[in-house]
Motif scaffolding. Sequence first.
Motif, mmCIF file in Angstrom:
data_model
loop_
_atom_site.group_PDB
_atom_site.id
_atom_site.type_symbol
_atom_site.label_atom_id
_atom_site.label_comp_id
_atom_site.label_asym_id
_atom_site.label_seq_id
_atom_site.Cartn_x
_atom_site.Cartn_y
_atom_site.Cartn_z
ATOM 1 N N VAL A 98 1.049 -1.243 0.014
ATOM 2 C CA VAL A 98 0.165 -0.194 0.010
ATOM 3 C C VAL A 98 0.778 1.933 0.141
ATOM 4 O O VAL A 98 0.760 2.447 -0.781
ATOM 5 N N ALA A 99 1.967 1.363 1.056
ATOM 6 C CA ALA A 99 2.983 2.168 0.813
ATOM 7 C C ALA A 99 3.149 2.876 -0.829
ATOM 8 O O ALA A 99 3.229 3.367 -1.153
ATOM 9 N N SER A 100 3.819 1.603 -1.270
ATOM 10 C CA SER A 100 4.548 1.737 -2.351
ATOM 11 C C SER A 100 3.082 2.196 -3.073
ATOM 12 O O SER A 100 3.802 3.253 -4.142
ATOM 13 N N ALA A 101 2.659 1.846 -3.575
ATOM 14 C CA ALA A 101 1.125 1.800 -4.690
ATOM 15 C C ALA A 101 0.714 3.742 -3.977
ATOM 16 O O ALA A 101 0.329 5.111 -5.625
ATOM 17 N N ALA A 102 0.820 3.851 -2.486
ATOM 18 C CA ALA A 102 -0.178 5.121 -2.485
ATOM 19 C C ALA A 102 1.087 6.274 -3.141
ATOM 20 O O ALA A 102 0.741 7.638 -3.924
ATOM 21 N N ASN A 103 2.465 5.907 -2.403
ATOM 22 C CA ASN A 103 3.704 6.980 -3.203
ATOM 23 C C ASN A 103 3.384 7.107 -5.029
ATOM 24 O O ASN A 103 3.181 8.061 -5.364
ATOM 25 N N SER A 104 3.199 5.828 -5.481
ATOM 26 C CA SER A 104 2.868 6.471 -6.970
ATOM 27 C C SER A 104 1.438 6.729 -7.070
ATOM 28 O O SER A 104 1.620 8.438 -7.990
ATOM 29 N N THR A 105 0.163 6.811 -6.539
ATOM 30 C CA THR A 105 -0.237 7.514 -6.724
ATOM 31 C C THR A 105 -1.119 9.080 -6.647
ATOM 32 O O THR A 105 -1.047 9.639 -6.968
ATOM 33 N N ILE A 106 0.103 9.347 -5.215
ATOM 34 C CA ILE A 106 0.158 10.557 -4.998
ATOM 35 C C ILE A 106 1.035 11.286 -5.761
ATOM 36 O O ILE A 106 0.256 12.837 -5.960
ATOM 37 N N GLN A 107 2.091 10.983 -6.174
ATOM 38 C CA GLN A 107 2.543 11.139 -7.625
ATOM 39 C C GLN A 107 2.974 11.682 -8.584
ATOM 40 O O GLN A 107 2.061 12.863 -8.924
ATOM 41 N N LEU A 108 1.202 10.913 -8.624
ATOM 42 C CA LEU A 108 0.347 11.003 -10.037
ATOM 43 C C LEU A 108 -0.810 12.399 -10.043
ATOM 44 O O LEU A 108 -1.307 12.934 -10.972
ATOM 45 N N VAL A 109 -1.595 12.701 -8.708
ATOM 46 C CA VAL A 109 -2.392 13.428 -8.832
ATOM 47 C C VAL A 109 -2.284 14.250 -8.337
ATOM 48 O O VAL A 109 -3.144 15.398 -8.269
ATOM 49 N N THR A 110 -1.047 14.330 -7.333
ATOM 50 C CA THR A 110 -0.610 15.729 -6.637
ATOM 51 C C THR A 110 -0.581 16.764 -8.091
ATOM 52 O O THR A 110 -1.552 17.994 -7.847
ATOM 53 N N ALA A 111 -0.187 16.354 -9.470
ATOM 54 C CA ALA A 111 0.508 17.427 -10.197
ATOM 55 C C ALA A 111 -1.084 18.140 -10.568
ATOM 56 O O ALA A 111 -1.328 19.038 -11.181
ATOM 57 N N ALA A 112 -1.831 17.084 -10.880
ATOM 58 C CA ALA A 112 -2.996 17.126 -12.021
ATOM 59 C C ALA A 112 -4.520 17.505 -10.590
ATOM 60 O O ALA A 112 -5.229 18.588 -11.228
ATOM 61 N N THR A 113 -4.649 17.542 -9.455
ATOM 62 C CA THR A 113 -5.615 18.139 -8.814
ATOM 63 C C THR A 113 -5.241 19.626 -8.474
ATOM 64 O O THR A 113 -5.733 20.666 -8.661
ATOM 65 N N ILE A 114 -3.942 19.836 -8.593
ATOM 66 C CA ILE A 114 -3.071 21.430 -8.076
ATOM 67 C C ILE A 114 -3.149 22.158 -10.032
ATOM 68 O O ILE A 114 -3.827 22.821 -9.244
ATOM 69 N N MET A 480 -8.184 -4.776 1.062
ATOM 70 C CA MET A 480 -8.440 -3.922 2.577
ATOM 71 C C MET A 480 -7.795 -2.922 3.214
ATOM 72 O O MET A 480 -7.344 -1.987 3.777
ATOM 73 N N GLY A 481 -6.501 -3.065 2.379
ATOM 74 C CA GLY A 481 -5.523 -2.417 2.533
ATOM 75 C C GLY A 481 -5.735 -1.086 2.372
ATOM 76 O O GLY A 481 -5.567 -0.596 2.346
ATOM 77 N N PHE A 482 -6.330 -1.493 0.590
ATOM 78 C CA PHE A 482 -7.322 -0.138 -0.394
ATOM 79 C C PHE A 482 -7.789 0.321 0.554
ATOM 80 O O PHE A 482 -7.480 1.875 0.636
ATOM 81 N N PHE A 483 -8.956 -0.450 1.484
ATOM 82 C CA PHE A 483 -10.499 0.674 1.987
ATOM 83 C C PHE A 483 -9.558 1.598 3.082
ATOM 84 O O PHE A 483 -9.621 2.039 3.668
ATOM 85 N N VAL A 484 -7.971 0.722 3.754
ATOM 86 C CA VAL A 484 -7.668 1.442 4.880
ATOM 87 C C VAL A 484 -7.411 2.710 4.670
ATOM 88 O O VAL A 484 -8.023 3.694 4.831
ATOM 89 N N VAL A 485 -6.475 2.990 3.489
ATOM 90 C CA VAL A 485 -6.257 3.700 3.234
ATOM 91 C C VAL A 485 -7.425 5.156 2.429
ATOM 92 O O VAL A 485 -7.579 6.472 3.177
#
Length: 511
Positions: A98-114, A480-485
């Motif tokens: 989850v930590a690896s996937a969340a880090n990858s997704t945060i990189q993807l969505v941060t610039a898109a969201t801003i 469930m790891g996805f659900f927790v995040v």
Amino acid sequence: MLTFILRRLGATVLVLIVASFIVYTLSSIGTDPLADLKQSNAANREERIQQRIEQLNLDVPPVLRYFVWLGGAAKCLVLQCDLGISFSRSDQQVTAAVASAANSTIQLVTAATIIAIIVGLTVGILTALRQYSGFDYTVTFLTFIVYSLPIFWIAVLLKEFGAIQFNEFLADPQISPWVIVLTGLISGVVFMSMLGGTWRRRLITFGSAFVAGAGLLTILAVTDWFAHPTVGIIGIIITGVAAAIGTTAISTGLSNRRALLASFIVVAIWVAAWYPLQYLFFYVPEGWMLILMYLVAIGLGIAVGFIMGGDDKKQVARTAAIVSFITFLVIVVDRVLLVYPDYLQRIPQSGVIATIGSQTPGLRGDMWFQILDGFAHLILPTIALSLVSIAAYTRYARSSLLEVMNQDYVRTARAKGLTERTVIVRHAMRNALIPIATIVAFDIGALIGGAVITETIFAWKGMGSLFVDGLRRGDVNLVMGFFVVTGVLAVVFNLIADLMYSALDPRIRVS
């Protein structure tokens, strides 16, 4: 406020427990984690099946198995999360996956969201102020089209024209005269529609925008910029001055000479520091050092603002800090572009704009190479995510501001003789942002939860692909790891939206 936050957190814990119980039970009943082993022809199939049953406690009923999982998840309160293991990922700990996937997704969505928030709100405000104009009708038409387009179709078009065709152009960047003329015409029409006014003013705007757009593209063609991109000291000066004027106009108004002077001083400091920074950048091998320099840039702007602010220190410091951040960002971009020629020789022949993955496998280089490589992989999925969000925010911002502009307090502010900028920025926009705050907060949480379609098309291993893999393989712990995040993010951003209400409107009390 603290009591309100604690009460909300206590209530949401109960909601998360009930929701996690439902998700765990349905996932356990609706999937078969032994399906891949049952279809195997291996000689030790039965032994491996029995091993997985013991490993995942599959001999325990799903309802009771949930409480075993909940006991491990409860350790997250003391920062010792135990969400089990993921058999679909070679018995990797779910927390690590989850930590690896969340880090990858945060990189993807941060610039898109801003980008989506800034561009969407800006265009929405402009269309509200130019209601029923040609610009308003055009933007409304385009936003409805973009909002209705399926994301997978947008992504495929971006791959074809934003990557394949554009990479072919970069291989031999020749700009024809008709492209320069067309760029100037589009620039003129867009700015003429945005600014409006009398026909004389519109013609002047059209001519100025035409010359600026066509002239800029001509300069880029003559200097062969697309083959050897750089910003340079001239580009830093131009962007810094533009940032100073634009930020001051929005933040305090150009009539505030102290804010404008402080912004120009900050730009002058960074222009003077540009050459020494080229040596310093050779000794910035870590990302945290670059972040520290960003904080120094903000601190520099605040310091100059307080020195030059006089009786209006707070607004002047805020304006100078924003200008300082933007100018330093341009300097960083200039440093990253210096490695562009070497980067071209290290990547595969597929082109600069990448179409799959989050990084080039086996690429070696310093931090600047990694930043450029990350940008090359981020640009297409970022645009794909941003386009739909920009269309949505534009419509929300337009309708919200139009509703507020008809309120009595806005007419009163105008009757008191306040400038139009003050009426819009300090009075109307503050209340217009209240409904938008809810939408933005939930959108951020949803995006971090994973853009499944976008991640699939661009082969981006983020939260969306993690969730799909968990469901497909029957890996309940991964689901469930996805659900927790995503569940925690939904709670946190919902709380942030409530707190933003009271910050935007003093009449709202958090109690």
